[in-house]
Design a protein around this motif. Structure first.
Motif, mmCIF file in Angstrom:
data_model
loop_
_atom_site.group_PDB
_atom_site.id
_atom_site.type_symbol
_atom_site.label_atom_id
_atom_site.label_comp_id
_atom_site.label_asym_id
_atom_site.label_seq_id
_atom_site.Cartn_x
_atom_site.Cartn_y
_atom_site.Cartn_z
ATOM 1 N N SER A 16 0.856 -1.184 0.000
ATOM 2 C CA SER A 16 0.000 0.000 0.000
ATOM 3 C C SER A 16 0.894 1.235 0.000
ATOM 4 C CB SER A 16 -0.890 -0.039 1.249
ATOM 5 O OG SER A 16 -1.886 0.933 1.174
ATOM 6 N N GLU A 17 0.265 2.412 -0.002
ATOM 7 C CA GLU A 17 1.074 3.631 0.031
ATOM 8 C C GLU A 17 0.262 4.794 0.587
ATOM 9 O OE1 GLU A 17 1.775 5.343 -4.127
ATOM 10 O OE2 GLU A 17 0.818 3.406 -4.538
ATOM 11 N N GLY A 18 0.970 5.860 0.947
ATOM 12 C CA GLY A 18 0.315 7.099 1.363
ATOM 13 C C GLY A 18 0.842 8.205 0.472
ATOM 14 N N GLY A 19 0.730 9.447 0.952
ATOM 15 C CA GLY A 19 1.175 10.570 0.142
ATOM 16 C C GLY A 19 2.693 10.631 0.004
ATOM 17 N N ALA A 20 3.409 10.109 0.984
ATOM 18 C CA ALA A 20 4.858 10.303 1.003
ATOM 19 C C ALA A 20 5.678 9.025 0.851
ATOM 20 C CB ALA A 20 5.247 10.981 2.318
ATOM 21 N N THR A 21 5.071 7.891 1.183
ATOM 22 C CA THR A 21 5.856 6.651 1.134
ATOM 23 C C THR A 21 5.059 5.516 0.489
ATOM 24 O OG1 THR A 21 5.129 5.799 3.266
ATOM 25 C CG2 THR A 21 7.035 7.258 3.317
ATOM 26 N N VAL A 23 4.988 1.058 0.346
ATOM 27 C CA VAL A 23 5.403 -0.044 1.216
ATOM 28 C C VAL A 23 5.283 -1.396 0.488
ATOM 29 C CG1 VAL A 23 4.740 -1.240 3.353
ATOM 30 C CG2 VAL A 23 4.876 1.249 3.319
ATOM 31 N N ARG A 40 9.736 0.299 3.611
ATOM 32 C CA ARG A 40 9.016 1.584 3.435
ATOM 33 C C ARG A 40 9.946 2.537 2.699
ATOM 34 N NH1 ARG A 40 7.702 6.299 7.195
ATOM 35 N NH2 ARG A 40 5.587 6.960 6.675
ATOM 36 N N THR A 138 8.431 -3.879 10.909
ATOM 37 C CA THR A 138 7.641 -5.083 11.155
ATOM 38 C C THR A 138 6.463 -5.109 10.178
ATOM 39 O OG1 THR A 138 7.975 -4.479 13.469
ATOM 40 C CG2 THR A 138 6.510 -6.365 13.040
ATOM 41 N N LEU A 140 2.986 -5.600 9.599
ATOM 42 C CA LEU A 140 1.842 -5.689 10.509
ATOM 43 C C LEU A 140 0.606 -6.302 9.866
ATOM 44 C CD1 LEU A 140 2.396 -2.121 11.922
ATOM 45 C CD2 LEU A 140 2.760 -4.257 13.166
ATOM 46 N N GLU A 149 -6.784 -1.295 9.147
ATOM 47 C CA GLU A 149 -5.973 -0.079 9.323
ATOM 48 C C GLU A 149 -6.921 1.118 9.348
ATOM 49 O OE1 GLU A 149 -2.827 0.489 6.428
ATOM 50 O OE2 GLU A 149 -2.843 2.652 6.789
ATOM 51 N N LYS A 151 -7.197 5.337 9.857
ATOM 52 C CA LYS A 151 -6.553 6.648 10.004
ATOM 53 C C LYS A 151 -7.598 7.512 10.709
ATOM 54 C CE LYS A 151 -3.857 9.821 7.187
ATOM 55 N NZ LYS A 151 -3.558 10.364 5.865
ATOM 56 N N LYS A 230 -8.555 0.668 5.750
ATOM 57 C CA LYS A 230 -8.057 -0.336 4.802
ATOM 58 C C LYS A 230 -8.199 -1.677 5.513
ATOM 59 C CE LYS A 230 -4.498 2.720 2.840
ATOM 60 N NZ LYS A 230 -3.049 3.000 2.756
ATOM 61 N N PHE A 232 -6.910 -5.798 5.354
ATOM 62 C CA PHE A 232 -5.980 -6.763 4.753
ATOM 63 C C PHE A 232 -6.299 -8.158 5.289
ATOM 64 C CE2 PHE A 232 -3.886 -2.710 5.245
ATOM 65 C CZ PHE A 232 -3.212 -2.501 4.048
ATOM 66 N N ASP A 419 3.079 5.465 10.757
ATOM 67 C CA ASP A 419 3.138 6.777 10.088
ATOM 68 C C ASP A 419 3.312 7.917 11.087
ATOM 69 O OD1 ASP A 419 3.241 8.625 8.126
ATOM 70 O OD2 ASP A 419 1.134 8.557 7.574
HETATM 71 N N1 ATP Z 1 4.674 -1.674 9.197
HETATM 72 C C1 ATP Z 1 3.754 -1.826 8.242
HETATM 73 N N2 ATP Z 1 3.236 -3.041 7.975
HETATM 74 C C2 ATP Z 1 2.319 -3.214 7.000
HETATM 75 N N3 ATP Z 1 1.834 -2.222 6.236
HETATM 76 C C3 ATP Z 1 2.314 -0.992 6.446
HETATM 77 C C4 ATP Z 1 3.295 -0.716 7.447
HETATM 78 N N4 ATP Z 1 3.583 0.598 7.413
HETATM 79 C C5 ATP Z 1 2.810 1.123 6.435
HETATM 80 N N5 ATP Z 1 2.045 0.186 5.852
HETATM 81 C C6 ATP Z 1 1.082 0.381 4.753
HETATM 82 O O1 ATP Z 1 1.587 1.348 3.857
HETATM 83 C C7 ATP Z 1 0.720 2.482 3.797
HETATM 84 C C8 ATP Z 1 1.549 3.737 3.644
HETATM 85 O O2 ATP Z 1 2.322 3.945 4.811
HETATM 86 P P1 ATP Z 1 2.262 5.311 5.614
HETATM 87 O O3 ATP Z 1 0.876 5.553 6.119
HETATM 88 O O4 ATP Z 1 3.336 5.270 6.619
HETATM 89 O O5 ATP Z 1 2.580 6.314 4.416
HETATM 90 P P2 ATP Z 1 2.552 7.871 4.281
HETATM 91 O O6 ATP Z 1 2.926 8.163 2.899
HETATM 92 O O7 ATP Z 1 3.376 8.490 5.363
HETATM 93 O O8 ATP Z 1 1.010 8.193 4.539
HETATM 94 P P3 ATP Z 1 0.253 9.602 4.665
HETATM 95 O O9 ATP Z 1 -0.040 10.077 3.304
HETATM 96 O O10 ATP Z 1 -0.974 9.238 5.442
HETATM 97 O O11 ATP Z 1 1.164 10.514 5.456
HETATM 98 C C9 ATP Z 1 -0.092 2.423 5.083
HETATM 99 O O12 ATP Z 1 -1.334 3.079 4.903
HETATM 100 C C10 ATP Z 1 -0.224 0.922 5.308
HETATM 101 O O13 ATP Z 1 -1.299 0.391 4.556
#
Ligand code: ATP
Ligand code: 5MY
Length: 459
Positions: A16-21, A23, A40, A138, A140, A149, A151, A230, A232, A419
Motif C-alpha cells: 500500500s502507500e500514502g502521500g509520502a511513502t 510499502v 518503506r 515489522t 503488521l 488499518e 486513520k 483499509k 488486509f 506513520d
Molecule cells: N509496518 C507496516 N506493515 C504493514 N503495512 C504498512 C506498514 N507501514 C505502512 N504500511 C502500509 O503502507 C501504507 C503507507 O504507509 P504510511 O501511512 O506510513 O505512508 P505515508 O505516505 O506516510 O502516509 P500519509 O499520506 O498518510 O502521510 C499504510 O497506509 C499501510 O497500509
C-alpha cells in the motif's frame, strides 16, 4: 545495516502507500533479516524523479547529492526511537531499522510492481530511486490474520479560548474532520462520510460502533479508496467486493451476507478498540499538544514578532501613527525573519521539547494567556500534535465468525501505531490557510453537524 541487494526485487510485493511513502512486503526465501518485514520507501514526484524533488515536509533531496553511508537515515527512525517511544508504549510501535538501497535494484522493483499501484498515484509519483537508505519495519498485515488499518484523524474539538468571533461557534460545534469532509465534498473530491472521529475516540461502545459503521460504509461506497479504512487478509488488501475473504476457514461464504460480515467486523474491532489504551493515548496527545488551535498559535506568533526590538524600530513610523491605522506587516506563521527566528526542529530540539512537555513546566503553563517567551514550545507542540492527527493504527483481528461472540484477546502487539513522521514548520502557513477555508466554507452550510467531544474540558 541490512542491504536490500541481498534480496531479489521479485521477493517484494506491493502492499500500500500514502502521500509520502510506498510499502512492500517480503515474500522471498527464508532470511532472518527480512522475514516478517516491510520495506518503506520514500516517493518522488513524476516526472522529475531524476531531478530535484520535494516530497514531504520541506525536505529537498538532490540527485547524487549524497551517496551510500553519507545519506542520513530516514528521519522517521530517530524520531520514533528518541521521541515517539517516550509518548507511546514501545509495544504499540513497529520495529524500524535502516536498510541500504541500490538504484538499479529500486528501478527493477518499480518496473515489477508499479502496475499494482492505483492509477491516480502512478500518474503523480513513484519510488524515489535516488535514495540510498530506506526503512525496514515489522510487517503488521502479512501474517495469517485480518488487519484493519484506521486513520482516525482529529480527536477533539478546540478550546474556544483562542477562536475568533467568526469561527468560534463553528469550530466549537463541528469537528475538523467533519468540516474538512464537507469542504472536500463541495469540491467533488470525496464521497459523503458518516464517520466522525469524535465517536471513535469517545470510549463509548455505541458511538464506537457508529464510527466503525461510518468507516465501513465509506470504504464500501468508495470502492475501498478512502484512506480512513483499509482491510488486509493475509497481507492482501481487500476490496469491498472481497469481504468473504474476511471469514474464518471452513465457513460457507455463500450463506453469509455482507451485513453479517459487517456486523462481525464491527464487533471484533469495537471490542479490541475498547480494550486497547492506544486511542486514549492519541486523543490525549493531540489535545494537550494543540492547546491554542492554529488561530491562537498564529496570534502568538504575531504578538511575539511585534514585541521584537528590531521590529519596533523598523516599523517605528507605524507605531507613531494614531490608533485605527493599518498595523505594520508581519511575517507568515512559521516563517523566520530578521525579527523572529524559529529554525526547523532537528532531533535534539525534539528531545529537549519532549523533556519539557513531560515535565511539570507544561502543566504550569496558562494556555489562556500564552506568553511570547514560550512561542517555541507552542510551535513544536503544534507540529507534534499534527503527527498524531495524521497517523494510522493497524489492528490485528482473527478471521471472522459471524453470529458467534468473538473471543477478543488484546495482546500488546494487537494495535500498532504507524506513520509517525515528523512535520515541519514549513507546513504551518498552509495549515492556517486550510483552517480558514474549512471553517469559512462550513459557515455557509445551513445543516451543521454537532460533534460531541467526550473529553472536552468545561470552559
Ligand atoms: N509496518 C507496516 N506493515 C504493514 N503495512 C504498512 C506498514 N507501514 C505502512 N504500511 C502500509 O503502507 C501504507 C503507507 O504507509 P504510511 O501511512 O506510513 O505512508 P505515508 O505516505 O506516510 O502516509 P500519509 O499520506 O498518510 O502521510 C499504510 O497506509 C499501510 O497500509
Ligand atoms: O491536512 P489533512 O488533514 O488533510 O492531512 C493530510 C492527509 O490527508 P487526509 O486528510 O488524511 O486525506 C494526507 O493523506 P493522503 O496523502 O491524502 O493519504 C497526508 O497524510 C498529509 O500529510 P503529509 O503531507 O504526507 O505529511 C496530511 O497533511 P498534514 O495536515 O498532516 O500535513
Amino acid at each position: 545495516m541490512a542491504s536490500i541487494v541481498d534480496t531479489d526485487p521479485s521477493d517484494w510485493r506491493y502492499v500500500s502507500e500514502g502521500g509520502a511513502t510506498i510499502v512492500f512486503s517480503y515474500h522471498g526465501p527464508p532470511n532472518p533479516e527480512f522475514d516478517g518485514t516491510v520495506l518503506r520507501l520514500r516517493k518522488a514526484l513524476v516526472p522529475s524523479l531524476k531531478t530535484v524533488v520535494k516530497i514531504k515536509d520541506g525536505e529537498v533531496y538532490k540527485q547524487q547529492a549524497l551517496d551510500g553511508e553519507d545519506e542520513p537515515d530516514d528521519p522517521t527512525i530517530e524520531y520514533q526511537t528518541k521521541c515517539m517511544a517516550k509518548l507511546i508504549p514501545p509495544e504499540h510501535l513497529p520495529r524500524l531499522e535502516t536498510v541500504k538501497l541500490d538504484q538499479e535494484w529500486l528501478q527493477r522493483l518499480a518496473q515489477l510492481e508499479n502496475l499494482k499501484r492505483p492509477e491516480a498515484r502512478r500518474e503523480k509519483d513513484g519510488i524515489d530511486v535516488n535514495r540510498r537508505k530506506g526503512v525496514l519495519a515489522t510487517d503488521l498485515v502479512g501474517g495469517n490474520w485480518l488487519a484493519a488499518e484506521i486513520k482516525p484523524k482529529w480527536a477533539f474539538l478546540p478550546s474556544p479560548s483562542h477562536l475568533s468571533e467568526e469561527t468560534n461557534s463553528i469550530k466549537s460545534q463541528t469537528c475538523r474532520f467533519c468540516m474538512h469532509n464537507h469542504l472536500r465534498k463541495s469540491n467533488g473530491d470525496i464521497i459523503e462520510m458518516n464517520y466522525c472521529p469524535l465517536d471513535l475516540f469517545s470510549g463509548d461502545e455505541t458511538r464506537i460502533t457508529k464510527a466503525i459503521h461510518g468507516l465501513w460504509d465509506a470504504w464500501t461506497e468508495s470502492g475501498g479508496t478512502v484512506n480512513n479504512l483499509k482491510v488486509f487478509a493475509k497481507g492482501k488488501t481487500l476490496r469491498p467486493a472481497e469481504t468473504s475473504l474476511m471469514l474464518a476457514d471452513g465457513l460457507d461464504a455463500s450463506s453469509t451476507t455482507t451485513e453479517q460480515i459487517r456486523d462481525a467486523f464491527t464487533s471484533a474491532l469495537r471490542r479490541t478498540l475498547i480494550k486497547t489504551p492506544v486511542l486514549g493515548i492519541l486523543s490525549r496527545l493531540q489535545r494537550t499538544l494543540d492547546v491554542l488551535d492554529i488561530e491562537g498559535l498564529s496570534k502568538l506568533w504575531r504578538t511575539t514578532e511585534r514585541a521584537a526590538p528590531l521590529y519596533r524600530t523598523t516599523f517605528e513610523s507605524f507605531f507613531a501613527q494614531p490608533d485605527g491605522t493599518s498595523p505594520p506587516p508581519t511575517t507568515p506563521l512559521g516563517v523566520s525573519s530578521l525579527f523572529l527566528s524559529s529554525p526547523e526542529p532537528a532531533i535534539p530540539d525534539w528531545v529537549d521539547f519532549l523533556n519539557t512537555y513531560l515535565s511539570s513546566f507544561s502543566s504550569q503553563l496558562d494556555h489562556s494567556k500564552p506568553e511570547p517567551k514560550n512561542l517555541r514550545y507552542y510551535l513544536l507542540a503544534y507540529l507534534l500534535s499534527a503527527t498524531f492527527k495524521d497517523c494510522s493504527i493497524i489492528v490485528r483481528l482473527d478471521f471472522l465468525r459471524p453470529c458467534i461472540e468473538p473471543k477478543i484477546e488484546v495482546k500488546p502487539n494487537t494495535v500498532t501505531v504507524i506513520d509517525l513522521d515528523p512535520k515541519s514548520l514549513d507546513k504551518l502557513r498552509g495549515w492556517e490557510k486550510l483552517d480558514k477555508e474549512i471553517a469559512g466554507t462550513y459557515s455557509l452550510n445551513t445543516a451543521r453537524k454537532t460533534c460531541i467531544d467526550a473529553f472536552s474540558s468545561p470552559t
